[in-house]
Design an enzyme around this catalytic site. Structure first.
Site, mmCIF file in Angstrom:
data_model
loop_
_atom_site.group_PDB
_atom_site.id
_atom_site.type_symbol
_atom_site.label_atom_id
_atom_site.label_comp_id
_atom_site.label_asym_id
_atom_site.label_seq_id
_atom_site.Cartn_x
_atom_site.Cartn_y
_atom_site.Cartn_z
ATOM 1 N N ALA A 15 0.830 -1.227 0.000
ATOM 2 C CA ALA A 15 0.000 0.000 0.000
ATOM 3 C C ALA A 15 0.852 1.259 0.000
ATOM 4 O O ALA A 15 0.388 2.327 -0.408
ATOM 5 C CB ALA A 15 -0.936 0.006 1.204
ATOM 6 N N SER A 18 6.022 1.833 3.842
ATOM 7 C CA SER A 18 7.472 2.098 3.970
ATOM 8 C C SER A 18 7.878 3.322 3.162
ATOM 9 O O SER A 18 8.717 4.115 3.614
ATOM 10 C CB SER A 18 8.300 0.916 3.470
ATOM 11 O OG SER A 18 7.781 -0.274 3.901
ATOM 12 N N ARG A 44 15.648 -7.982 1.853
ATOM 13 C CA ARG A 44 15.583 -7.604 0.434
ATOM 14 C C ARG A 44 16.845 -6.817 0.097
ATOM 15 O O ARG A 44 17.471 -6.246 1.011
ATOM 16 C CB ARG A 44 14.361 -6.704 0.183
ATOM 17 C CG ARG A 44 13.062 -7.437 0.371
ATOM 18 C CD ARG A 44 11.871 -6.500 0.212
ATOM 19 N NE ARG A 44 10.660 -7.204 0.560
ATOM 20 C CZ ARG A 44 9.612 -6.658 1.165
ATOM 21 N NH1 ARG A 44 9.611 -5.374 1.471
ATOM 22 N NH2 ARG A 44 8.563 -7.378 1.453
ATOM 23 N N ARG A 137 7.313 -4.044 -7.647
ATOM 24 C CA ARG A 137 8.367 -3.960 -6.618
ATOM 25 C C ARG A 137 9.376 -5.099 -6.767
ATOM 26 O O ARG A 137 10.515 -4.994 -6.300
ATOM 27 C CB ARG A 137 7.728 -3.963 -5.218
ATOM 28 C CG ARG A 137 8.690 -3.540 -4.128
ATOM 29 C CD ARG A 137 8.006 -3.370 -2.781
ATOM 30 N NE ARG A 137 7.581 -4.638 -2.208
ATOM 31 C CZ ARG A 137 6.968 -4.778 -1.037
ATOM 32 N NH1 ARG A 137 6.694 -3.706 -0.310
ATOM 33 N NH2 ARG A 137 6.614 -5.959 -0.581
ATOM 34 N N ARG A 148 0.093 -12.452 0.047
ATOM 35 C CA ARG A 148 -0.032 -11.036 0.426
ATOM 36 C C ARG A 148 -1.334 -10.444 -0.107
ATOM 37 O O ARG A 148 -1.974 -9.639 0.570
ATOM 38 C CB ARG A 148 1.193 -10.243 -0.075
ATOM 39 C CG ARG A 148 2.401 -10.459 0.805
ATOM 40 C CD ARG A 148 3.704 -9.958 0.211
ATOM 41 N NE ARG A 148 4.813 -10.390 1.053
ATOM 42 C CZ ARG A 148 5.487 -9.618 1.913
ATOM 43 N NH1 ARG A 148 5.210 -8.344 2.010
ATOM 44 N NH2 ARG A 148 6.455 -10.102 2.663
ATOM 45 N N ASN A 171 -3.698 5.879 -0.351
ATOM 46 C CA ASN A 171 -2.466 6.258 -1.042
ATOM 47 C C ASN A 171 -2.621 6.031 -2.548
ATOM 48 O O ASN A 171 -2.193 5.014 -3.082
ATOM 49 C CB ASN A 171 -1.274 5.470 -0.486
ATOM 50 C CG ASN A 171 0.021 5.805 -1.210
ATOM 51 O OD1 ASN A 171 0.139 6.853 -1.853
ATOM 52 N ND2 ASN A 171 0.988 4.907 -1.132
HETATM 53 N N1 LIG Z 1 1.237 6.463 -4.407
HETATM 54 C C1 LIG Z 1 1.988 5.575 -5.058
HETATM 55 N N2 LIG Z 1 1.917 5.510 -6.403
HETATM 56 C C2 LIG Z 1 2.648 4.605 -7.089
HETATM 57 N N3 LIG Z 1 3.502 3.724 -6.527
HETATM 58 C C3 LIG Z 1 3.614 3.743 -5.190
HETATM 59 C C4 LIG Z 1 2.870 4.668 -4.388
HETATM 60 N N4 LIG Z 1 3.186 4.452 -3.102
HETATM 61 C C5 LIG Z 1 4.090 3.452 -3.077
HETATM 62 N N5 LIG Z 1 4.360 3.032 -4.334
HETATM 63 C C6 LIG Z 1 5.240 1.931 -4.749
HETATM 64 O O1 LIG Z 1 4.556 0.730 -4.411
HETATM 65 C C7 LIG Z 1 5.463 -0.258 -3.928
HETATM 66 C C8 LIG Z 1 5.011 -0.716 -2.544
HETATM 67 O O2 LIG Z 1 5.271 0.342 -1.619
HETATM 68 P P1 LIG Z 1 5.889 0.036 -0.188
HETATM 69 O O3 LIG Z 1 7.018 -0.931 -0.301
HETATM 70 O O4 LIG Z 1 6.160 1.337 0.450
HETATM 71 O O5 LIG Z 1 4.626 -0.687 0.480
HETATM 72 P P2 LIG Z 1 4.439 -1.226 1.956
HETATM 73 O O6 LIG Z 1 3.067 -0.923 2.354
HETATM 74 O O7 LIG Z 1 5.525 -0.732 2.837
HETATM 75 O O8 LIG Z 1 4.602 -2.785 1.719
HETATM 76 P P3 LIG Z 1 5.064 -3.924 2.778
HETATM 77 O O9 LIG Z 1 4.048 -3.953 3.842
HETATM 78 O O10 LIG Z 1 5.112 -5.153 1.924
HETATM 79 O O11 LIG Z 1 6.417 -3.553 3.298
HETATM 80 C C9 LIG Z 1 6.842 0.359 -3.944
HETATM 81 O O12 LIG Z 1 7.525 -0.081 -5.088
HETATM 82 C C10 LIG Z 1 6.570 1.871 -3.996
HETATM 83 O O13 LIG Z 1 7.583 2.555 -4.679
HETATM 84 N N1 LIG Z 2 2.344 -7.808 13.353
HETATM 85 C C1 LIG Z 2 3.447 -7.285 12.819
HETATM 86 N N2 LIG Z 2 3.496 -7.028 11.498
HETATM 87 C C2 LIG Z 2 4.627 -6.469 11.013
HETATM 88 C C3 LIG Z 2 5.721 -6.164 11.816
HETATM 89 N N3 LIG Z 2 6.688 -5.618 11.045
HETATM 90 C C4 LIG Z 2 6.192 -5.578 9.795
HETATM 91 N N4 LIG Z 2 4.948 -6.091 9.774
HETATM 92 C C5 LIG Z 2 4.033 -6.225 8.635
HETATM 93 O O1 LIG Z 2 4.416 -7.335 7.866
HETATM 94 C C6 LIG Z 2 3.948 -7.170 6.544
HETATM 95 C C7 LIG Z 2 4.996 -7.567 5.548
HETATM 96 O O2 LIG Z 2 6.124 -6.751 5.672
HETATM 97 P P1 LIG Z 2 7.334 -6.904 4.626
HETATM 98 O O3 LIG Z 2 8.403 -5.979 5.126
HETATM 99 O O4 LIG Z 2 7.749 -8.327 4.607
HETATM 100 O O5 LIG Z 2 6.787 -6.495 3.290
HETATM 101 C C8 LIG Z 2 3.527 -5.700 6.422
HETATM 102 O O6 LIG Z 2 2.112 -5.651 6.419
HETATM 103 C C9 LIG Z 2 4.053 -5.072 7.683
HETATM 104 O O7 LIG Z 2 3.220 -4.031 8.142
HETATM 105 C C10 LIG Z 2 5.625 -6.438 13.201
HETATM 106 O O8 LIG Z 2 6.538 -6.199 14.006
HETATM 107 N N5 LIG Z 2 4.483 -6.992 13.645
#
Ligand SMILES: Nc1ncnc2c1ncn2[C@@H]1O[C@H](COP(=O)(O)OP(=O)(O)OP(=O)(O)O)[C@@H](O)[C@H]1O
Ligand SMILES: Nc1nc2c(ncn2[C@@H]2O[C@H](COP(=O)(O)O)[C@@H](O)[C@H]2O)c(=O)[nH]1
Length: 195
Positions: A15, A18, A44, A137, A148, A171
């Site tokens: 979503a 990060s 990663r 990604r 996921r 977002n």
């Molecule tokens: N508003 C947006 N428009 C287009 N692409 C986006 C936007 N926001 C994020 N992205 C892209 O979408 C991908 C997923 O974003 P991100 O890794 O921040 O998600 P996340 O919620 O942290 O995922 P996870 O929970 O798996 O860590 C990334 O490649 C990022 O660059």
């Molecule tokens: N319950 C918890 N969820 C967590 C924690 N740290 C991250 N997360 C969630 O895991 C997924 C996948 O993350 P990814 O880095 O492998 O893409 C994502 O929804 C995170 O929000 C935690 O400490 N506890």
């Protein structure tokens, strides 16, 4: 717990949590601190142990959980994730506003603790866009991507339930989502300065 209220960021994988968080931390150095979770998944490219996550094994993490070292933990897409008490305390010791990034299971478990954070959900505009972001990604196998997406469907339903989140940010346009998040967190940090 004392000090400013922590902030929990949640929402489906892909979503944009990060992306938003990293930008926020960079733009507001010395205000927010990231609670570094533990995970059993592989790092990663570009991820640093101790910064993005504490990368660990199932055995070591289970031992920590059994010893009461974790506030919450969950199984997500075939791996363990969890927030240690030390992760939150480390941020608080630096007098920063603690930001946690956890899945919906983590949100539910944190609600059973005395952490009392503000709960923010970052949601994608649609499942189709979420899938595209996750595929682009290039971090997932087809199997973990499907897991996921399944978790995302559940997350998107639960996030609509009243009372689960204080704020839901869609977002779609990154700039708009970032401005919205900043506005909310400005209020949190202004409140924290009054403490
Ligand atoms: N508003 C947006 N428009 C287009 N692409 C986006 C936007 N926001 C994020 N992205 C892209 O979408 C991908 C997923 O974003 P991100 O890794 O921040 O998600 P996340 O919620 O942290 O995922 P996870 O929970 O798996 O860590 C990334 O490649 C990022 O660059
Ligand atoms: N319950 C918890 N969820 C967590 C924690 N740290 C991250 N997360 C969630 O895991 C997924 C996948 O993350 P990814 O880095 O492998 O893409 C994502 O929804 C995170 O929000 C935690 O400490 N506890």
């Amino acid at each position: 717990m004392s000090g400013p209220r922590p902030v929990v960021l949640s929402g489906p994988s892909g979503a944009g949590k990060s992306t938003l968080l990293k930008r926020l931390m960079k733009d507001h150095e010395g205000v927010f601190g990231f609670s570094v979770s533990h995970t059993t998944r592989n790092p990663r490219p570009g991820e640093e142990d101790g910064k993005d996550y504490h990368f660990t094994t199932r055995e070591a993490m289970q031992e920590g959980i059994d010893n009461g070292e974790f506030i919450e933990n969950a199984e997500f897409s075939g791996n363990m994730y969890g927030t240690s008490k030390a992760a939150v305390e480390d941020v608080r010791a630096k007098n920063l506003i603690c930001i946690l990034d956890v899945d919906i299971q983590g949100v539910k478990r944190i609600k059973e603790t005395d952490l009392d954070p503000i709960y923010i959900s970052i949601q994608p505009p649609s499942m189709e866009i979420l899938e595209k972001r996750l595929r682009d990604r290039q971090t997932e196998t087809e199997e973990s991507l499907q897991k996921r997406l399944e978790a995302a469907r559940i997350d998107m339903e639960l996030s609509k339930e009243p009372g689960v989140f204080d704020i839901v940010i869609i977002n779609d346009d990154l700039e708009k989502a970032y401005e919205e998040l900043k506005e909310i967190l400005n209020e949190v940090s202004a409140d924290a300065q009054k403490l």
